[in-house]
Design an enzyme around this catalytic site. Structure first.
Site, mmCIF file in Angstrom:
data_model
loop_
_atom_site.group_PDB
_atom_site.id
_atom_site.type_symbol
_atom_site.label_atom_id
_atom_site.label_comp_id
_atom_site.label_asym_id
_atom_site.label_seq_id
_atom_site.Cartn_x
_atom_site.Cartn_y
_atom_site.Cartn_z
ATOM 1 N N GLU A 1 -0.976 -8.810 4.812
ATOM 2 C CA GLU A 1 -0.851 -8.995 6.265
ATOM 3 C C GLU A 1 -2.199 -8.976 6.971
ATOM 4 O OE1 GLU A 1 -1.016 -4.527 5.983
ATOM 5 O OE2 GLU A 1 -0.374 -6.214 4.737
ATOM 6 N N HIS B 1 -3.496 -5.603 0.993
ATOM 7 C CA HIS B 1 -2.802 -5.877 2.256
ATOM 8 C C HIS B 1 -2.775 -7.373 2.571
ATOM 9 C CE1 HIS B 1 -2.392 -1.761 3.993
ATOM 10 N NE2 HIS B 1 -3.408 -1.502 3.183
ATOM 11 N N CYS C 1 0.831 -1.198 0.000
ATOM 12 C CA CYS C 1 0.000 0.000 0.000
ATOM 13 C C CYS C 1 0.875 1.261 0.000
ATOM 14 C CB CYS C 1 -0.986 -0.037 1.181
ATOM 15 S SG CYS C 1 -2.396 1.077 0.984
#
Length: 223
Positions: free
Chosen positions: A196, A194, A86
């Site tokens: 994660e 994302h 990002c």
């Protein structure tokens, strides 16, 4: 294997990334403050999402001049691995480690959602996926529209540097539905979604964990 997570003023996904690398993968992980100038101990550098320096000027434009970034550039030039997520993707384009730029979303709105992504390659760090597989990852950005001039875009496509594309509806207007790209060498990867945030099944999905696992396997194989 040692991960480093760069922390700028305004980073807000740094602890999320560290949770994956340290707690889920069990790897040594160091938080790297943006003013540091020695990252020689690291195998992988991750530049996380957030709003580095408040996203003043352009997203990533100020972070690109942080002292640590010269070390990140040298780290990449040595063939070591760099992942930008990002805002981290934006920083990597500003630093010249990846081609193109990230601009305001097509509808000028901040988007927070989960989106389907098509895996274009599974021979980078993406060997845990299959080519053409559609996975689901969260996005949260206001300036995620990938743009490059026609010549650069053609070069990216011809070199097989597109790693992820938005599948179905394009959420932000990115050219060619591009959601993530690599450099030509294949050791630097930038992506707007994302991974994660989709690495722990408790959060509703773990498609992102396979990216980190693939990265771990790749580095281990080169050790």
């Amino acid at each position: 294997m040692k991960f480093g997570v760069v922390v700028f003023p305004g980073s807000n996904c740094d602890r999320d990334v560290a949770y994956v690398t340290r707690d889920l993968l069990g790897q040594p992980t160091r938080m790297v403050w943006h003013q540091e100038t020695d990252i020689a101990d690291l195998d992988v550098v991750i530049i996380p999402g957030g709003f580095s320096y408040g996203d003043y000027l352009r997203c990533g434009a100020i972070a690109r001049f942080s002292p640590v970034m010269q070390q990140v550039v040298e780290h990449a030039q040595k063939g070591k691995f760099v992942l930008g997520i990002c805002n981290g993707f934006q920083v990597l384009t500003e630093a010249g480690l990846l081609p193109g730029v990230l601009t305001r979303n097509r509808d000028l709105h901040f988007i927070c959602d989960r989106v389907p992504l098509k895996v274009e390659r599974n021979n980078l760090w993406t060997q845990a996926y299959t080519t053409g597989e559609v996975i689901t990852l969260p996005i949260a950005h206001g300036e995620g529209r990938f743009y490059a001039d026609a010549a650069t875009l053609a070069e990216i496509e011809n070199n097989g540097q597109v790693i992820f594309r938005y599948e179905g509806e394009n959420p932000n207007g990115s050219l060619n539905n591009i959601a993530g790209i690599s450099d030509r060498r294949g050791n630097v990867l930038g992506m707007m979604p994302h991974p994660e945030r989709a690495s722990d099944a408790m959060l509703g999905g773990s498609d992102g964990l396979r990216l980190f696992q693939g990265l771990l396997e790749k580095v281990a194989a080169l050790a």
